[in-house]
Design an enzyme around this catalytic site. Structure first.
Site, PDB file in Angstrom:
ATOM      1  N   GLU A 367       0.831  -1.223   0.000  1.00 17.67           N
ATOM      2  CA  GLU A 367       0.000   0.000   0.000  1.00 17.67           C
ATOM      3  C   GLU A 367       0.853   1.255   0.000  1.00 17.67           C
ATOM      4  O   GLU A 367       0.509   2.263   0.622  1.00 17.67           O
ATOM      5  CB  GLU A 367      -0.920   0.024   1.227  1.00 17.67           C
ATOM      6  CG  GLU A 367      -1.901  -1.106   1.262  1.00 17.67           C
ATOM      7  CD  GLU A 367      -3.184  -0.794   0.534  1.00 17.67           C
ATOM      8  OE1 GLU A 367      -3.249   0.273  -0.093  1.00 17.67           O
ATOM      9  OE2 GLU A 367      -4.089  -1.619   0.593  1.00 17.67           O
ATOM     10  N   THR A 369       5.257   1.877   0.077  1.00 20.93           N
ATOM     11  CA  THR A 369       6.271   1.585   1.098  1.00 20.93           C
ATOM     12  C   THR A 369       6.399   2.797   2.033  1.00 20.93           C
ATOM     13  O   THR A 369       5.965   3.915   1.713  1.00 20.93           O
ATOM     14  CB  THR A 369       7.658   1.326   0.463  1.00 20.93           C
ATOM     15  OG1 THR A 369       8.110   2.551  -0.141  1.00 20.93           O
ATOM     16  CG2 THR A 369       7.608   0.223  -0.586  1.00 20.93           C
TER      17      THR A 369
HETATM   18  P1  TGC Z   1       1.248  11.259  -9.986  1.00 25.13           P
HETATM   19  O1  TGC Z   1       1.618  11.948 -11.247  1.00 25.13           O
HETATM   20  O2  TGC Z   1       1.672  11.831  -8.676  1.00 25.13           O
HETATM   21  O3  TGC Z   1      -0.345  11.056  -9.928  1.00 25.13           O
HETATM   22  C1  TGC Z   1      -1.071  10.547 -11.030  1.00 25.13           C
HETATM   23  C2  TGC Z   1      -2.514  11.009 -10.872  1.00 25.13           C
HETATM   24  O4  TGC Z   1      -3.054  10.441  -9.670  1.00 25.13           O
HETATM   25  C3  TGC Z   1      -3.445  11.498  -8.762  1.00 25.13           C
HETATM   26  N1  TGC Z   1      -3.112  11.014  -7.394  1.00 25.13           N
HETATM   27  C4  TGC Z   1      -4.030  10.520  -6.572  1.00 25.13           C
HETATM   28  N2  TGC Z   1      -5.364  10.406  -6.703  1.00 25.13           N
HETATM   29  C5  TGC Z   1      -6.044   9.852  -5.675  1.00 25.13           C
HETATM   30  N3  TGC Z   1      -5.423   9.420  -4.544  1.00 25.13           N
HETATM   31  C6  TGC Z   1      -4.094   9.514  -4.388  1.00 25.13           C
HETATM   32  N4  TGC Z   1      -3.511   9.052  -3.271  1.00 25.13           N
HETATM   33  C7  TGC Z   1      -3.332  10.086  -5.430  1.00 25.13           C
HETATM   34  N5  TGC Z   1      -2.009  10.323  -5.610  1.00 25.13           N
HETATM   35  C8  TGC Z   1      -1.891  10.893  -6.835  1.00 25.13           C
HETATM   36  C9  TGC Z   1      -2.656  12.712  -9.185  1.00 25.13           C
HETATM   37  O5  TGC Z   1      -3.291  13.902  -8.795  1.00 25.13           O
HETATM   38  C10 TGC Z   1      -2.648  12.529 -10.691  1.00 25.13           C
HETATM   39  O6  TGC Z   1      -3.931  12.879 -11.166  1.00 25.13           O
HETATM   40  P2  TGC Z   1      -4.153  13.486 -12.643  1.00 25.13           P
HETATM   41  O7  TGC Z   1      -5.568  13.934 -12.690  1.00 25.13           O
HETATM   42  O8  TGC Z   1      -3.150  14.589 -12.786  1.00 25.13           O
HETATM   43  O9  TGC Z   1      -3.893  12.357 -13.589  1.00 25.13           O
HETATM   44  O10 TGC Z   1       1.714   9.746 -10.124  1.00 25.13           O
HETATM   45  P3  TGC Z   1       3.175   9.098 -10.065  1.00 25.13           P
HETATM   46  O11 TGC Z   1       3.243   8.111 -11.183  1.00 25.13           O
HETATM   47  O12 TGC Z   1       4.231  10.175  -9.986  1.00 25.13           O
HETATM   48  O13 TGC Z   1       3.128   8.250  -8.701  1.00 25.13           O
HETATM   49  C11 TGC Z   1       3.014   8.833  -7.457  1.00 25.13           C
HETATM   50  C12 TGC Z   1       3.169   7.756  -6.341  1.00 25.13           C
HETATM   51  C13 TGC Z   1       4.586   7.241  -6.295  1.00 25.13           C
HETATM   52  C14 TGC Z   1       2.838   8.467  -5.042  1.00 25.13           C
HETATM   53  C15 TGC Z   1       2.173   6.590  -6.593  1.00 25.13           C
HETATM   54  O14 TGC Z   1       2.490   5.881  -7.730  1.00 25.13           O
HETATM   55  C16 TGC Z   1       2.114   5.622  -5.434  1.00 25.13           C
HETATM   56  O15 TGC Z   1       1.364   5.832  -4.490  1.00 25.13           O
HETATM   57  N6  TGC Z   1       2.889   4.478  -5.484  1.00 25.13           N
HETATM   58  C17 TGC Z   1       2.757   3.417  -4.503  1.00 25.13           C
HETATM   59  C18 TGC Z   1       2.042   2.247  -5.140  1.00 25.13           C
HETATM   60  C19 TGC Z   1       1.188   1.510  -4.150  1.00 25.13           C
HETATM   61  O16 TGC Z   1       0.821   1.982  -3.096  1.00 25.13           O
HETATM   62  N7  TGC Z   1       0.800   0.290  -4.511  1.00 25.13           N
HETATM   63  C20 TGC Z   1      -0.104  -0.464  -3.706  1.00 25.13           C
HETATM   64  C21 TGC Z   1      -0.627  -1.674  -4.454  1.00 25.13           C
HETATM   65  S1  TGC Z   1      -2.029  -2.417  -3.697  1.00 25.13           S
HETATM   66  C22 TGC Z   1      -1.469  -3.109  -2.301  1.00 25.13           C
HETATM   67  O17 TGC Z   1      -0.383  -2.985  -1.895  1.00 25.13           O
HETATM   68  C23 TGC Z   1      -2.467  -3.887  -1.574  1.00 25.13           C
HETATM   69  S2  TGC Z   1      -1.917  -4.649  -0.135  1.00 25.13           S
HETATM   70  C24 TGC Z   1      -3.417  -5.101   0.408  1.00 25.13           C
HETATM   71  C25 TGC Z   1      -3.518  -5.754   1.694  1.00 25.13           C
HETATM   72  O18 TGC Z   1      -3.245  -6.966   1.767  1.00 25.13           O
HETATM   73  O19 TGC Z   1      -3.976  -5.084   2.659  1.00 25.13           O
HETATM   74  P1  FAD Z   2       9.938  -1.579  -5.125  1.00 26.77           P
HETATM   75  O1  FAD Z   2       9.012  -0.572  -5.695  1.00 26.77           O
HETATM   76  O2  FAD Z   2      10.848  -2.297  -6.060  1.00 26.77           O
HETATM   77  O3  FAD Z   2      10.792  -0.881  -3.982  1.00 26.77           O
HETATM   78  C1  FAD Z   2      11.961  -1.492  -3.419  1.00 26.77           C
HETATM   79  C2  FAD Z   2      12.597  -0.469  -2.467  1.00 26.77           C
HETATM   80  O4  FAD Z   2      12.948   0.729  -3.186  1.00 26.77           O
HETATM   81  C3  FAD Z   2      11.644  -0.021  -1.358  1.00 26.77           C
HETATM   82  O5  FAD Z   2      12.343   0.131  -0.159  1.00 26.77           O
HETATM   83  C4  FAD Z   2      11.136   1.330  -1.852  1.00 26.77           C
HETATM   84  O6  FAD Z   2      10.732   2.197  -0.795  1.00 26.77           O
HETATM   85  C5  FAD Z   2      12.360   1.847  -2.580  1.00 26.77           C
HETATM   86  N1  FAD Z   2      11.986   2.830  -3.603  1.00 26.77           N
HETATM   87  C6  FAD Z   2      11.259   2.635  -4.726  1.00 26.77           C
HETATM   88  N2  FAD Z   2      11.118   3.779  -5.401  1.00 26.77           N
HETATM   89  C7  FAD Z   2      11.742   4.732  -4.674  1.00 26.77           C
HETATM   90  C8  FAD Z   2      11.923   6.143  -4.838  1.00 26.77           C
HETATM   91  N3  FAD Z   2      11.416   6.812  -5.876  1.00 26.77           N
HETATM   92  N4  FAD Z   2      12.631   6.804  -3.893  1.00 26.77           N
HETATM   93  C9  FAD Z   2      13.133   6.138  -2.821  1.00 26.77           C
HETATM   94  N5  FAD Z   2      12.994   4.792  -2.607  1.00 26.77           N
HETATM   95  C10 FAD Z   2      12.299   4.129  -3.524  1.00 26.77           C
HETATM   96  N6  FAD Z   2      -0.126  -5.207  -4.688  1.00 26.77           N
HETATM   97  C11 FAD Z   2      -1.344  -5.214  -5.315  1.00 26.77           C
HETATM   98  O7  FAD Z   2      -1.509  -4.614  -6.364  1.00 26.77           O
HETATM   99  N7  FAD Z   2      -2.393  -5.894  -4.755  1.00 26.77           N
HETATM  100  C12 FAD Z   2      -2.286  -6.594  -3.600  1.00 26.77           C
HETATM  101  O8  FAD Z   2      -3.277  -7.162  -3.123  1.00 26.77           O
HETATM  102  C13 FAD Z   2      -1.021  -6.612  -2.932  1.00 26.77           C
HETATM  103  N8  FAD Z   2      -0.854  -7.343  -1.800  1.00 26.77           N
HETATM  104  C14 FAD Z   2       0.407  -7.485  -1.266  1.00 26.77           C
HETATM  105  C15 FAD Z   2       0.615  -8.399  -0.232  1.00 26.77           C
HETATM  106  C16 FAD Z   2       1.892  -8.589   0.288  1.00 26.77           C
HETATM  107  C17 FAD Z   2       2.110  -9.609   1.365  1.00 26.77           C
HETATM  108  C18 FAD Z   2       2.973  -7.807  -0.208  1.00 26.77           C
HETATM  109  C19 FAD Z   2       4.344  -7.975   0.386  1.00 26.77           C
HETATM  110  C20 FAD Z   2       2.769  -6.914  -1.236  1.00 26.77           C
HETATM  111  C21 FAD Z   2       1.498  -6.765  -1.801  1.00 26.77           C
HETATM  112  N9  FAD Z   2       1.287  -5.925  -2.905  1.00 26.77           N
HETATM  113  C22 FAD Z   2       0.054  -5.894  -3.528  1.00 26.77           C
HETATM  114  C23 FAD Z   2       2.420  -5.260  -3.546  1.00 26.77           C
HETATM  115  C24 FAD Z   2       2.892  -3.994  -2.825  1.00 26.77           C
HETATM  116  O9  FAD Z   2       2.000  -2.939  -3.012  1.00 26.77           O
HETATM  117  C25 FAD Z   2       4.288  -3.672  -3.359  1.00 26.77           C
HETATM  118  O10 FAD Z   2       5.155  -4.653  -2.833  1.00 26.77           O
HETATM  119  C26 FAD Z   2       4.742  -2.271  -2.968  1.00 26.77           C
HETATM  120  O11 FAD Z   2       3.995  -1.297  -3.642  1.00 26.77           O
HETATM  121  C27 FAD Z   2       6.235  -2.049  -3.254  1.00 26.77           C
HETATM  122  O12 FAD Z   2       6.586  -2.496  -4.518  1.00 26.77           O
HETATM  123  P2  FAD Z   2       7.857  -3.488  -4.711  1.00 26.77           P
HETATM  124  O13 FAD Z   2       7.719  -4.611  -3.761  1.00 26.77           O
HETATM  125  O14 FAD Z   2       7.926  -3.811  -6.153  1.00 26.77           O
HETATM  126  O15 FAD Z   2       9.110  -2.652  -4.266  1.00 26.77           O
END
Ligand code: TGC
Ligand code: FAD
Length: 388
Positions: A367, A369
């Site tokens: 969600e 890092t």
């Molecule tokens: P960036 O250019 O900043 O933004 C693109 C567009 O998105 C808008 N935006 C948001 N909108 C809603 N909520 C937010 N939190 C938003 N943050 C940004 C932004 O305004 C823009 O809109 P528009 O209209 O201009 O297009 O995008 P970027 O590519 O530079 O990325 C920014 C960054 C690094 C913060 C974003 O990519 C990010 O949050 N990365 C982390 C990825 C992540 O959290 N993955 C999670 C996967 S799901 C998961 O982990 C489930 S675990 C589930 C469980 O078991 O509980």
């Molecule tokens: P990376 O993005 O490769 O990052 C590796 C390291 O580099 C991290 O320490 C990070 O902080 C650092 N890093 C990366 N970019 C930068 C930067 N710009 N500046 C400084 N440091 C940086 N995803 C889903 O879509 N759906 C799910 O349901 C889901 N469930 C998950 C369940 C588990 C148990 C786990 C472990 C992960 C899950 N994820 C899911 C994925 C999760 O969201 C990603 O693991 C997370 O977003 C980080 O991506 P990555 O593991 O590829 O690490």
């Protein structure tokens, strides 16, 4: 050993409504009776306790802050307290609820057609259908905008091609919310289990979140009906909008794990005798307990304030990032200190601290890092994005 007590140093309970207190107490009872007695075995076996899903549905814990379609319509704070109590049991239970409600039901609710909402939301609220959320790919985690998964329309069907990695609920899900690029723009799709070309494979060898179902999803020119597109999705902001909901729940959930570890350590320290005294009487042990209690209390206030802002429609994504980042970090620190206070016993799975500690390593990473949330807060305070 009694683990279910509340650290309420600043009488924060007084700030909750009757309904919020009732939700917390009811979910705590469920976790005490149904989760705690079985969770160590499930973690050991690497199996999600799927028999709990129906009960969680009956209790209104799935999609609990959504309104209508059989959902409970709780306040954000009540939802947060429910997540806190679930994660007191294990992060895998809260993860299941987060993914089902915030990452799968929410996008259907926010971006779907009326027909999609009627088809899926009531069944998902009851726990009859399970969902997962595919954003992350093997080579695109923190930077989902680079995703390679693509969708194109052909002969009245969508054809999806690509791979999603680390997907919670992945092998047991009846439907996946899949994010893919259409002509370079990210859109969301509903992919049902059994769609031609769709396979889910369990990720093996996890040392964290062992009781959670984690999968790799493959889409090999997978065919889905034309109307499985979520029509209101448009760009990265759509999946990020779902993450705001889930990150908020995690900020509360992590506090549940922290509470469980704090109470386990406190109880152990009062009972464990070394040098003819309970170890709780030594200043170094008290310093750890004082730090743990202080950090948990500060984190409770942070979660509550963001929750109240969310209920007023005033919370920002960057505020939610602060709560997720801080509260998961303090929970991880608390779990490590608890493990230390338990000495050698702390490495056994009959105690809770090390299971929570290992789980929290995932929660710290998923969600967004910890460091990605640092950068989101950095951008909010400076106005300068520093991701690249
Ligand atoms: P960036 O250019 O900043 O933004 C693109 C567009 O998105 C808008 N935006 C948001 N909108 C809603 N909520 C937010 N939190 C938003 N943050 C940004 C932004 O305004 C823009 O809109 P528009 O209209 O201009 O297009 O995008 P970027 O590519 O530079 O990325 C920014 C960054 C690094 C913060 C974003 O990519 C990010 O949050 N990365 C982390 C990825 C992540 O959290 N993955 C999670 C996967 S799901 C998961 O982990 C489930 S675990 C589930 C469980 O078991 O509980
Ligand atoms: P990376 O993005 O490769 O990052 C590796 C390291 O580099 C991290 O320490 C990070 O902080 C650092 N890093 C990366 N970019 C930068 C930067 N710009 N500046 C400084 N440091 C940086 N995803 C889903 O879509 N759906 C799910 O349901 C889901 N469930 C998950 C369940 C588990 C148990 C786990 C472990 C992960 C899950 N994820 C899911 C994925 C999760 O969201 C990603 O693991 C997370 O977003 C980080 O991506 P990555 O593991 O590829 O690490």
């Amino acid at each position: 050993m009694k683990v279910f007590e509340n650290l309420d140093y600043l009488h924060i309970k007084d700030l909750f409504s009757e309904e919020e207190r009732l939700v917390a107490d009811t979910v705590r009872g469920f976790v005490e009776e149904e989760v705690i007695p079985i969770i160590a075995n499930h973690a050991r076996d690497g199996k999600f306790p799927a028999h709990l899903i129906k009960t969680m549905g009956e209790m209104g814990l799935l999609g609990s802050s959504l309104k209508g379609y059989g959902c409970a319509g709780m306040s954000s704070v009540a939802y947060g307290l429910a997540m806190q109590e679930l994660e007191r049991g294990d992060s895998s239970i809260r993860s299941f609820a987060s993914v089902q409600g915030s990452l799968c039901m929410y996008p259907i609710y926010a971006y779907g057609t009326e027909a999609q909402k009627k088809k899926w939301l009531p069944a998902m609220a009851k726990g009859e259908k399970v969902g997962c959320f595919g954003l992350t790919e093997p080579d695109f985690g923190s930077n989902p905008s680079g995703m390679l998964t693509k969708a194109e329309k052909k002969n009245g069907k969508w054809i999806i091609h690509g791979t999603k990695m680390w997907i919670t609920n992945g092998t047991m899900a009846d439907l996946a919310i899949v994010w893919a690029k259409v002509n370079g723009r990210i859109r969301g799709f509903i992919v049902e289990k059994g769609a031609p070309g769709f396979t889910a494979r369990e990720v093996k060898g996890k040392l964290s979140l062992r009781a959670s179902d984690t999968a790799e999803l493959s889409f090999d020119r997978c065919e889905i009906p034309e109307d499985n597109l979520l029509p209101e999705t448009d760009g990265l902001k759509s999946p990020l909008g779902c993450l705001n909901q889930a990150r908020f729940g995690i900020a509360w959930g992590a506090l549940g794990a922290a509470h469980a570890c704090f109470y386990e350590a406190l109880s152990y320290a009062k009972n464990r005798i070394q040098f003819e005294k309970p170890i709780a009487s030594f200043q170094l042990v008290q310093a750890k307990l004082a730090d743990m209690a202080t950090e948990i209390t500060k984190a409770q206030l942070l979660a509550l304030r963001v929750g109240r802002l969310k209920d007023e429609g005033r919370s920002t994504a960057a505020q939610i990032s602060m709560a997720k980042r801080n509260n998961v970090k303090i929970a991880l620190d608390v779990s490590r200190q608890a493990r230390e206070i338990l000495g050698a016993n702390g490495i056994l799975d009959e105690y809770h601290a090390m299971r929570h500690m290992n789980n929290l390593e995932s929660v710290y990473t998923y969600e967004g890092t910890h460091d990605i949330h640092t950068l989101i807060i950095g951008e909010a305070v400076t106005g300068i994005p520093a991701y690249k």
